[in-house]
Design a protein around this motif. Structure first.
Motif, PDB file in Angstrom:
ATOM      1  N   HIS A 115       0.819  -1.206   0.000  1.00  0.00           N
ATOM      2  CA  HIS A 115       0.000   0.000   0.000  1.00  0.00           C
ATOM      3  C   HIS A 115       0.860   1.266   0.000  1.00  0.00           C
ATOM      4  CE1 HIS A 115      -3.069  -2.911   1.112  1.00  0.00           C
ATOM      5  NE2 HIS A 115      -3.999  -1.986   1.065  1.00  0.00           N
ATOM      6  N   GLN A 116       2.072   1.153   0.530  1.00  0.00           N
ATOM      7  CA  GLN A 116       2.987   2.284   0.644  1.00  0.00           C
ATOM      8  C   GLN A 116       4.371   1.870   0.125  1.00  0.00           C
ATOM      9  OE1 GLN A 116       1.891   5.238   1.609  1.00  0.00           O
ATOM     10  NE2 GLN A 116      -0.137   4.527   2.266  1.00  0.00           N
ATOM     11  N   PRO A 117       5.242   2.845  -0.188  1.00  0.00           N
ATOM     12  CA  PRO A 117       6.568   2.489  -0.706  1.00  0.00           C
ATOM     13  C   PRO A 117       7.337   1.518   0.183  1.00  0.00           C
ATOM     14  CG  PRO A 117       6.191   4.842  -0.955  1.00  0.00           C
ATOM     15  CD  PRO A 117       5.019   4.308  -0.176  1.00  0.00           C
ATOM     16  N   GLY A 118       7.222   1.687   1.487  1.00  0.00           N
ATOM     17  CA  GLY A 118       7.942   0.818   2.406  1.00  0.00           C
ATOM     18  C   GLY A 118       7.456  -0.620   2.423  1.00  0.00           C
ATOM     19  N   ASP A 119       6.326  -0.892   1.789  1.00  0.00           N
ATOM     20  CA  ASP A 119       5.794  -2.248   1.753  1.00  0.00           C
ATOM     21  C   ASP A 119       6.411  -3.089   0.637  1.00  0.00           C
ATOM     22  OD1 ASP A 119       4.045  -1.489   3.779  1.00  0.00           O
ATOM     23  OD2 ASP A 119       2.413  -1.020   2.372  1.00  0.00           O
ATOM     24  N   LEU A 120       7.069  -2.444  -0.318  1.00  0.00           N
ATOM     25  CA  LEU A 120       7.621  -3.175  -1.457  1.00  0.00           C
ATOM     26  C   LEU A 120       8.793  -4.038  -1.009  1.00  0.00           C
ATOM     27  CD1 LEU A 120       7.519  -0.342  -4.129  1.00  0.00           C
ATOM     28  CD2 LEU A 120       5.892  -2.208  -3.817  1.00  0.00           C
ATOM     29  N   MET A 121       8.890  -5.231  -1.578  1.00  0.00           N
ATOM     30  CA  MET A 121       9.893  -6.200  -1.150  1.00  0.00           C
ATOM     31  C   MET A 121      11.102  -6.216  -2.077  1.00  0.00           C
ATOM     32  SD  MET A 121       7.723  -9.567   0.033  1.00  0.00           S
ATOM     33  CE  MET A 121       6.796  -9.747  -1.506  1.00  0.00           C
ATOM     34  N   SER A 122      12.281  -6.269  -1.489  1.00  0.00           N
ATOM     35  CA  SER A 122      13.491  -6.565  -2.243  1.00  0.00           C
ATOM     36  C   SER A 122      13.541  -8.074  -2.503  1.00  0.00           C
ATOM     37  CB  SER A 122      14.728  -6.152  -1.444  1.00  0.00           C
ATOM     38  OG  SER A 122      14.849  -6.977  -0.284  1.00  0.00           O
ATOM     39  N   ALA A 123      14.503  -8.503  -3.290  1.00  0.00           N
ATOM     40  CA  ALA A 123      14.665  -9.936  -3.541  1.00  0.00           C
ATOM     41  C   ALA A 123      14.913 -10.674  -2.233  1.00  0.00           C
ATOM     42  CB  ALA A 123      15.816 -10.163  -4.518  1.00  0.00           C
ATOM     43  N   ARG A 124      15.710 -10.084  -1.358  1.00  0.00           N
ATOM     44  CA  ARG A 124      15.998 -10.721  -0.070  1.00  0.00           C
ATOM     45  C   ARG A 124      14.757 -10.777   0.806  1.00  0.00           C
ATOM     46  NH1 ARG A 124      17.995 -14.651   2.692  1.00  0.00           N
ATOM     47  NH2 ARG A 124      18.755 -14.111   4.766  1.00  0.00           N
ATOM     48  N   ASP A 125      13.952  -9.720   0.808  1.00  0.00           N
ATOM     49  CA  ASP A 125      12.701  -9.719   1.568  1.00  0.00           C
ATOM     50  C   ASP A 125      11.805 -10.875   1.138  1.00  0.00           C
ATOM     51  OD1 ASP A 125      13.387  -7.376   2.945  1.00  0.00           O
ATOM     52  OD2 ASP A 125      12.429  -6.085   1.452  1.00  0.00           O
ATOM     53  N   ARG A 126      11.687 -11.065  -0.166  1.00  0.00           N
ATOM     54  CA  ARG A 126      10.826 -12.133  -0.686  1.00  0.00           C
ATOM     55  C   ARG A 126      11.307 -13.500  -0.225  1.00  0.00           C
ATOM     56  NH1 ARG A 126       7.831 -11.815  -5.044  1.00  0.00           N
ATOM     57  NH2 ARG A 126       8.908 -13.498  -6.138  1.00  0.00           N
ATOM     58  N   GLU A 127      12.618 -13.667  -0.249  1.00  0.00           N
ATOM     59  CA  GLU A 127      13.189 -14.942   0.175  1.00  0.00           C
ATOM     60  C   GLU A 127      12.918 -15.198   1.651  1.00  0.00           C
ATOM     61  OE1 GLU A 127      17.555 -17.167   0.399  1.00  0.00           O
ATOM     62  OE2 GLU A 127      17.311 -15.322  -0.784  1.00  0.00           O
ATOM     63  N   ILE A 128      13.036 -14.156   2.464  1.00  0.00           N
ATOM     64  CA  ILE A 128      12.794 -14.305   3.904  1.00  0.00           C
ATOM     65  C   ILE A 128      11.328 -14.629   4.176  1.00  0.00           C
ATOM     66  CG2 ILE A 128      12.704 -13.033   6.082  1.00  0.00           C
ATOM     67  CD1 ILE A 128      15.249 -11.561   5.139  1.00  0.00           C
ATOM     68  N   ILE A 129      10.411 -13.938   3.500  1.00  0.00           N
ATOM     69  CA  ILE A 129       8.984 -14.193   3.699  1.00  0.00           C
ATOM     70  C   ILE A 129       8.647 -15.642   3.349  1.00  0.00           C
ATOM     71  CG2 ILE A 129       6.671 -13.670   2.804  1.00  0.00           C
ATOM     72  CD1 ILE A 129       7.680 -11.574   4.747  1.00  0.00           C
ATOM     73  N   ALA A 130       9.169 -16.115   2.216  1.00  0.00           N
ATOM     74  CA  ALA A 130       8.847 -17.471   1.766  1.00  0.00           C
ATOM     75  C   ALA A 130       9.500 -18.529   2.652  1.00  0.00           C
ATOM     76  CB  ALA A 130       9.273 -17.649   0.313  1.00  0.00           C
ATOM     77  N   SER A 131      10.770 -18.364   2.938  1.00  0.00           N
ATOM     78  CA  SER A 131      11.445 -19.366   3.768  1.00  0.00           C
ATOM     79  C   SER A 131      10.930 -19.321   5.197  1.00  0.00           C
ATOM     80  CB  SER A 131      12.958 -19.162   3.730  1.00  0.00           C
ATOM     81  OG  SER A 131      13.313 -17.885   4.207  1.00  0.00           O
ATOM     82  N   GLY A 132      10.560 -18.127   5.664  1.00  0.00           N
ATOM     83  CA  GLY A 132       9.996 -18.002   7.001  1.00  0.00           C
ATOM     84  C   GLY A 132       8.651 -18.689   7.155  1.00  0.00           C
ATOM     85  N   ALA A 133       7.946 -18.875   6.034  1.00  0.00           N
ATOM     86  CA  ALA A 133       6.674 -19.604   6.047  1.00  0.00           C
ATOM     87  C   ALA A 133       6.893 -21.112   6.079  1.00  0.00           C
ATOM     88  CB  ALA A 133       5.844 -19.232   4.830  1.00  0.00           C
ATOM     89  N   GLY A 134       8.163 -21.535   5.965  1.00  0.00           N
ATOM     90  CA  GLY A 134       8.460 -22.961   6.013  1.00  0.00           C
ATOM     91  C   GLY A 134       8.514 -23.634   4.659  1.00  0.00           C
ATOM     92  N   ILE A 135       8.588 -22.838   3.598  1.00  0.00           N
ATOM     93  CA  ILE A 135       8.671 -23.419   2.259  1.00  0.00           C
ATOM     94  C   ILE A 135      10.068 -23.995   2.068  1.00  0.00           C
ATOM     95  CG2 ILE A 135       8.621 -22.891  -0.210  1.00  0.00           C
ATOM     96  CD1 ILE A 135       6.502 -20.742   0.510  1.00  0.00           C
TER      97      ILE A 135
END
Length: 216
Positions: free
Chosen positions: A175-195
């Motif tokens: 919703h805001q600029p700070g919500d956009l994910m870097s490549a590393r952010d995406r990796e952390i979100i996915a791996s943190g979910a247990g994928i």
């Protein structure tokens, strides 16, 4: 990279569509879905407005996926609104799922995964095995989200997707600029979910993700 779930000033986001696209270009995204919140009151205007920035996306080298997020409507309205969206230019239809932090009507998840015109069920919360199986049957992706609050059930969604074989996408729900994910952010979100690491690369890549193939 891809992100199919973002918001702009066309609903409750903080950026014009062109500015959102530019910021995502800088981060390295090649596929972006803009899916502002809609109900029956604004669905057509939203799609018409978004179509006007398609040339800007082309100039930035981004594959813009024009879409909507059907939000907080009675479940019985979802099939009609999803079909209306597709008939009026939506390439992607996201439904605002039964997040644990918002009063989404019970039955929304089921209505979404039963509808052939829905593409993604966003932040579906504690989705049932039955509904996840329907999502798999109808090639509807479940979302692993970076959005605070909505992401409380990411681990549950990853596990139920593994059991049922349904598609997954990793989205920001920005919703805001700070919500956009870097490549590393995406990796952390996915791996943190247990994928598992063995499927992480395919899940995160716009070229490899199975759901992305229908748009690229």
């Amino acid at each position: 990279m891809y992100d199919f779930h973002t918001h702009t000033l066309l609903s409750d986001g903080g950026l014009l569509p062109a500015e959102l696209l530019r910021r995502m270009q800088v981060l390295g995204y090649s596929v972006v879905g803009i899916t502002d919140h809609v109900d029956a009151s604004n669905i057509l205007q939203t799609l018409q407005s978004l179509e006007r920035v398609s040339k800007s996306a082309e100039h930035m080298g981004i594959r813009l996926i024009c879409g909507v997020e059907i939000t907080h409507v009675p479940p019985s309205e979802i099939p009609e609104l999803a079909l209306y969206a597709k008939n009026n230019g939506a390439e992607i239809v996201v439904v605002h799922g039964e997040s644990p932090v918002e009063p989404v009507m019970p039955g929304t998840n089921h209505a979404a995964v039963s509808c052939p015109h829905v593409d993604i069920l966003a932040h579906p919360g504690l989705i049932t095995m039955e509904d996840a199986s329907l999502a798999e049957k109808h090639n509807i992706a479940l979302e692993i989200t970076a959005r605070g609050g909505h992401n409380r059930t990411n681990g549950y969604i990853a596990r139920i997707a593994e059991k049922t074989g349904c598609l997954l996408v990793v989205d920001s729900d920005a919703h805001q600029p700070g919500d956009l994910m870097s490549a590393r952010d995406r990796e952390i979100i996915a791996s943190g979910a247990g994928i598992p690491d063995k499927i992480l690369t395919n899940l995160l890549s716009a070229e490899e993700n199975e759901f992305c193939h229908r748009f690229t």
